[in-house]
Design a protein around this motif. Structure first.
Motif, PDB file in Angstrom:
ATOM      1  N   PRO A  74       4.225  13.154  -5.161  1.00 45.90           N
ATOM      2  CA  PRO A  74       3.786  11.907  -4.514  1.00 45.90           C
ATOM      3  C   PRO A  74       3.072  10.999  -5.519  1.00 45.90           C
ATOM      4  O   PRO A  74       2.374  11.477  -6.421  1.00 45.90           O
ATOM      5  N   ILE A  75       3.247   9.715  -5.350  1.00 43.03           N
ATOM      6  CA  ILE A  75       2.597   8.740  -6.226  1.00 43.03           C
ATOM      7  C   ILE A  75       1.557   7.997  -5.394  1.00 43.03           C
ATOM      8  O   ILE A  75       1.893   7.401  -4.365  1.00 43.03           O
ATOM      9  N   PRO A  76       0.269   8.037  -5.794  1.00 39.63           N
ATOM     10  CA  PRO A  76      -0.782   7.434  -4.967  1.00 39.63           C
ATOM     11  C   PRO A  76      -0.702   5.911  -4.931  1.00 39.63           C
ATOM     12  O   PRO A  76      -0.323   5.273  -5.906  1.00 39.63           O
ATOM     13  N   TYR A  77      -1.068   5.348  -3.781  1.00 41.42           N
ATOM     14  CA  TYR A  77      -1.117   3.888  -3.652  1.00 41.42           C
ATOM     15  C   TYR A  77      -2.250   3.492  -2.713  1.00 41.42           C
ATOM     16  O   TYR A  77      -2.726   4.295  -1.916  1.00 41.42           O
ATOM     17  N   LYS A  78      -2.689   2.241  -2.837  1.00 41.85           N
ATOM     18  CA  LYS A  78      -3.692   1.671  -1.942  1.00 41.85           C
ATOM     19  C   LYS A  78      -3.183   0.326  -1.449  1.00 41.85           C
ATOM     20  O   LYS A  78      -2.617  -0.451  -2.222  1.00 41.85           O
ATOM     21  N   VAL A  79      -3.394   0.075  -0.165  1.00 37.61           N
ATOM     22  CA  VAL A  79      -2.993  -1.204   0.411  1.00 37.61           C
ATOM     23  C   VAL A  79      -4.131  -2.208   0.235  1.00 37.61           C
ATOM     24  O   VAL A  79      -5.279  -1.938   0.610  1.00 37.61           O
ATOM     25  N   LEU A  80      -3.797  -3.350  -0.363  1.00 35.26           N
ATOM     26  CA  LEU A  80      -4.769  -4.425  -0.581  1.00 35.26           C
ATOM     27  C   LEU A  80      -4.360  -5.640   0.244  1.00 35.26           C
ATOM     28  O   LEU A  80      -3.367  -5.629   0.967  1.00 35.26           O
ATOM     29  N   GLU A  81      -5.140  -6.718   0.109  1.00 34.15           N
ATOM     30  CA  GLU A  81      -4.801  -7.964   0.805  1.00 34.15           C
ATOM     31  C   GLU A  81      -3.497  -8.536   0.256  1.00 34.15           C
ATOM     32  O   GLU A  81      -3.121  -8.265  -0.887  1.00 34.15           O
TER      33      GLU A  81
END
Length: 336
Positions: free
Chosen positions: A283-290
Motif C-alpha cells: 500500500p502507498i500512503p496518502y492524505k486527502v487535502l483541500e
C-alpha cells in the motif's frame, strides 16, 4: 533525411519523442534551457536508440541563438514542447508563464518565418477545454480555461490559427494531450523533476520508494465515482508515437489541424494509487487535502479523429504505465 528541431527536447515528453523520431530515421536537433529538465536525458536517448542528436543549450526567447540554429542546421520542421507546465505554479507566478510560454513561442515563430521553415507541431493541452461540458471530449468542444497555464496554451492556439489564416503556406498541427505518465520500457528514461514533482504519478512513485512521506490527494468531494479527480492518463511513449504520426501526416496536410491524444478512458486519483500499489506490492500512503485552485472533476479524451486521420491509437493500458514508471523510479530513485 529530414532534420527536426525539438524545443524542450530534454524534458519528459520531448525526450521520449526524440527516441521515436530517431528510431524512425529522422535527424534530431534539440534546444533546451534545462530549467525543468536534465542534460543526462540526452545520454539515455542515445543509449536507447544507438543514435546521436545535436544539442543546443539555451532559451527559445534568445532570438540570436535560434537564428544561429536555423542558419546552421537547415531545419525542416519544429516540434514545440518548450514551456512551463504546472497548473498550480501558474496560478502563483502567471507573469513567468506568459513570458516563457507566449513570448518564447512568438520569438520561435518569427525565426521560423525568417528562415522559411513553416511546419510546426505545437504541444497543446486538454486544459484548453477548461471544465468540460461533455466527456469524452471531442476536438470541437467548447474551449475555456481555468488557470494561467491553460490560458497560455489557448492563447498560443489562437496565435497559430491567426498565423495560418494570414499565410496558408504554413502547416500547423495542434496536439491536445491529456495526462502523460509512464516511462520508456528500458527503464533508462522517465520523468525526472528538478524538485518535488508537480505531476501525480512521479509523486506517487517517490512516495512508493520512500523519497516522500505520503501522496497529497487534492480534494475528495468531486462529483466522481470516489470523489477524487478523474483524468485520461496516457503512456508517454504513446504520446511520442502520436507526435511521429502527426509529423508524417504534416507533409500532406492542407490546413491547420487539431487532434486529441488520449486513451479515451478516465481513472480517478485513488484508482491510480491503487494500481501503483499493486505494481509495487505494498500500500502507498496518502492524505486527502483541500481542493487545489484551477483543478476540475473529470476530463478524458475522444481520440477518434487521431485514429482516423493519423492512424494513431494508444497501445498501453494503465498497468503498463504504472509498471514502466516504477521500473524507471527503481533504476533512478532520485531521478537523473
Amino acid at each position: 533525411m529530414k532534420k527536426i528541431l525539438i524545443t524542450g527536447g530534454c524534458g519528459y515528453i520531448g525526450s521520449h519523442t526524440c527516441i521515436a523520431l530517431l528510431e524512425a530515421g529522422y535527424d534530431v536537433v534539440v534546444i533546451d534551457n534545462l530549467i525543468n529538465s536534465r542534460k543526462k536525458s540526452l545520454e539515455a536517448i542515445e543509449t536507447v536508440t544507438g543514435k546521436s542528436l545535436t544539442f543546443y543549450q539555451g532559451d527559445i526567447r534568445d532570438k540570436e541563438l535560434l537564428e544561429n540554429i536555423f542558419k546552421q542546421e537547415q531545419i525542416e520542421a519544429v516540434i514545440h514542447f518548450a514551456g512551463l507546465k504546472a497548473v498550480g505554479e501558474s496560478v502563483e507566478i502567471p507573469l513567468e508563464y506568459y513570458q516563457n510560454n507566449v513570448a518564447g513561442t512568438l520569438t520561435l515563430l518569427e525565426v521560423m518565418r525568417q528562415y522559411n521553415c513553416k511546419k510546426i507541431i505545437f504541444s497543446s493541452s486538454a486544459t484548453v477545454y477548461g471544465d468540460p461540458e461533455i466527456n469524452p471530449i471531442p476536438e470541437d468542444a467548447k474551449l475555456s480555461v481555468t488557470n494561467p497555464y491553460g490560458r497560455t496554451k489557448l492563447m498560443l492556439e489562437n496565435i497559430l490559427r491567426d498565423l495560418y489564416h494570414s499565410d496558408q503556406t504554413w502547416k500547423i498541427t495542434l496536439l491536445r494531450y491529456f495526462n502523460p505518465i509512464g516511462a520508456h520500457q528500458s527503464g533508462l528514461l522517465g520523468e525526472s523533476p528538478q524538485d518535488i514533482p508537480n505531476n501525480l504519478l512521479p509523486y506517487i512513485t517517490q512516495v512508493a520508494i520512500g523519497q516522500l512521506p505520503y501522496i497529497r490527494v487534492f480534494g475528495q468531494d468531486y462529483p466522481t465515482k470516489d470523489g477524487t479527480g478523474v483524468r485520461d492518463y496516457i503512456h508517454v511513449m504513446d504520446l511520442a508515437t502520436g507526435h511521429l504520426a502527426a509529423l508524417e501526416h504534416l507533409e500532406n496536410q492542407q490546413s491547420l489541424e487539431v487532434y486529441n491524444l488520449g486513451t479515451g478512458q478516465g481513472y480517478s486519483v485513488l484508482e491510480l494509487i491503487q494500481m501503483m500499489s499493486e505494481v509495487v506490492g505494498h500500500p502507498i500512503p496518502y492524505k486527502v487535502l483541500e481542493r487545489r485552485p484551477g483543478d476540475i472533476a473529470t476530463c478524458f479524451a475522444n481520440a477518434t479523429k487521431a485514429e482516423q486521420e493519423l492512424g494513431w491509437k494508444a497501445q498501453f493500458d494503465i498497468k503498463d504505465m504504472c509498471r514502466d514508471s516504477w521500473r524507471w523510479q527503481q533504476n533512478y530513485p532520485k531521478g537523473f
